[in-house]
Design an enzyme around this catalytic site. Structure first.
Site, PDB file in Angstrom:
ATOM      1  N   SER A 284      -6.589   8.775  48.845  1.00 17.69           N
ATOM      2  CA  SER A 284      -7.114   7.952  50.156  1.00 17.69           C
ATOM      3  C   SER A 284      -5.983   8.581  51.378  1.00 17.69           C
ATOM      4  CB  SER A 284      -7.175   6.760  49.917  1.00 17.69           C
ATOM      5  OG  SER A 284      -7.646   5.956  50.947  1.00 17.69           O
TER       6      SER A 284
ATOM      7  N   ASP B   2     -18.417   6.902  47.328  1.00 15.77           N
ATOM      8  CA  ASP B   2     -17.323   6.548  48.137  1.00 15.77           C
ATOM      9  C   ASP B   2     -17.772   5.954  49.376  1.00 15.77           C
ATOM     10  OD1 ASP B   2     -14.886   6.005  49.270  1.00 15.77           O
ATOM     11  OD2 ASP B   2     -13.627   7.580  48.203  1.00 15.77           O
TER      12      ASP B   2
ATOM     13  N   HIS C 234     -14.564   4.427  45.451  1.00 16.02           N
ATOM     14  CA  HIS C 234     -13.145   4.977  46.044  1.00 16.02           C
ATOM     15  C   HIS C 234     -12.205   4.596  44.844  1.00 16.02           C
ATOM     16  CE1 HIS C 234     -10.469   5.898  49.402  1.00 16.02           C
ATOM     17  NE2 HIS C 234      -9.782   4.968  49.072  1.00 16.02           N
TER      18      HIS C 234
END
Length: 440
Positions: free
Chosen positions: A310, A392, A421
């Site tokens: 991320s 995601d 995610h």
């Protein structure tokens, strides 16, 4: 290439879905749930050519029993508003939905809901159309490399300065843990935990820099991936805001409030100027972390790894693009990637500036280009491993493909279509195995 591709049968995918229900709490498959959605495209890799018609086979089970009912669905481009609406009737728990096609490279998201016994159940599936043709919207400023080299040169003149404190409560029989406070420039510090193999030997150990995901928060348990130091790597788990991880939660709450109370508020600060954008000292500070790691006498003198997911993935890309000492880059669903893509009405990378009214000005877009992960990816020479999923919505697959497709280095990928995610513990461990296999 490590790619699930077309090799998985629908039966195999269904088996994986059942495993995911049993072992993880994720958005589509809540832990200990009474129900199960089964939604799989008719192409096992979830990928189609532009102009090719896609279908999704859907099942819905409650208590393991196929259910009847009416599914309402909408179809949209990746993380955008829907442009197609429809209904599909479940008969004995099954139905096939015609998704249609896309004339341009990208992703279509099928968002479903079913009302049953007074409860609404939701699910979504994204499918890709020629995603290998997705290129970044974000362009490379003509002075991008020169500007960053000037900043690196100036920051490199700052002597390496840090404190090191043994954290006995975080040590184990195999791992020693030290709290580091590192001076990263004239006015900033970063804290981090240096996770070291017990009884390290001089000149023997690869070093791994792990920048954090988004948010102003204390470092999560640095022991969660102790298999790195247990297998001979020195791992530096850092934060980026200069806050002692031992500070009480009230301190973090106060600082979050100062950035408008938003998890990603700091990522909007100072966008009027490339010189004053909040992330400037972060990127430079992470290079200073590499200075620290490569100064350790126990470093093997060859292997430097950046590792993150991320926001941490975007930062791992940035450091690998800035610092040629980095030999390996390992990333999950990178944020900070093609952030301005919303200017052309497509999915923008996290922190999704297109969602905040008035943020995507021409001046802000100009600043973001100096900090966008896709522009650092253009410069990466380190061997790179990347993994991401299609479902995601935080770091959408459109922007992950924009990164992957622009990488010109030696690279490998693991595409896991079902993932939102998150990455599994198995994938996380696989990344270490990849690093150890590819050490110089």
């Amino acid at each position: 290439m490590m790619n699930m591709g077309r090799k998985l049968s629908i039966t195999a995918i269904f088996f994986l879905l059942l495993i995911s229900v049993a072992v993880s709490a994720v958005e589509n498959y809540p832990y200990k749930s009474d129900y199960l959605w089964y939604a799989v495209p008719d192409h096992s890799d979830w990928l189609y050519k532009t102009g090719e018609t896609a279908y999704i086979d859907v099942m819905f089970l409650k208590y393991g029993i196929p259910q009847n009912g009416m599914i309402e669905y909408e179809i949209a481009d990746d993380i955008l508003s829907p442009d197609v609406y429809g209904k599909a009737e479940l008969k004995n728990g099954k139905v096939r939905i015609k998704v249609g096609t896309s004339a341009k490279p990208g992703f279509r998201d099928v968002r479903m809901k079913l009302k049953l016994d007074g409860t609404t159940y939701r699910h979504h599936v994204k499918i890709g159309f020629s995603p290998e043709r997705i290129l970044p919207y974000t362009s490379l400023p003509s002075d991008f490399n020169d500007w960053w080299q000037e900043n690196l040169k100036e920051n490199g003149m700052l002597p390496l300065s840090y404190t090191k404190e043994l954290c006995t409560s975080l040590c184990t029989d195999l791992v020693d843990c030290y709290l580091i406070k590192l001076k990263t420039d004239k006015s900033h510090y970063m804290y981090g935990y240096l996770m070291c193999p017990k009884n390290m030997k001089k000149g023997c150990h690869p070093v791994v820099l792990s920048p954090p995901g988004a948010g102003i928060k204390a470092i999560r348990d640095p022991r969660s991936r102790n298999y790195y130091p247990e297998n001979g790597c020195i791992r530096f788990v850092v934060e980026i805001h200069g806050i002692n991880p031992n500070a009480p939660e009230e301190v973090y709450n106060d600082i979050r409030s100062a950035f408008d109370g938003r998890v990603k508020g700091y990522l909007y600060q100072g966008l009027d100027s490339r010189e004053h954008y909040y992330m400037k000292h972060v990127y430079l500070g992470l290079v200073k972390c590499i200075d620290l790691l490569t100064s350790l006498p126990e470093w093997d003198g060859k292997n430097v790894v950046t590792l993150g997911g991320s926001q941490g993935g975007g930062l791992a890309l940035a450091v690998a693009g800035l610092d040629k000492r980095v030999t390996h880059c390992v990333i999950n669903h990178p944020a900070l990637s093609d952030m301005a893509r919303g200017k052309i009405g497509e999915a923008s990378g996290y922190p999704h500036p297109s969602e905040k009214e008035g943020l995507l000005t021409d001046n802000h877009v100009k600043t973001m280009a100096y900090y966008d992960a896709v522009n650092f990816a253009r410069n990466i020479s380190a061997k790179t491993f990347m993994t991401w999923g299609f479902n995601d919505n935080t770091c959408p697959p459109t922007t992950s493909f924009a990164v992957w497709n622009i990488l010109k280095c030696d690279k490998e990928k693991l595409v896991t279509p079902i993932n939102e995610h998150w990455t599994s513990d198995t994938t996380n461990r696989l990344q270490l195995d990849w690093i150890l296999k590819n050490l110089r």
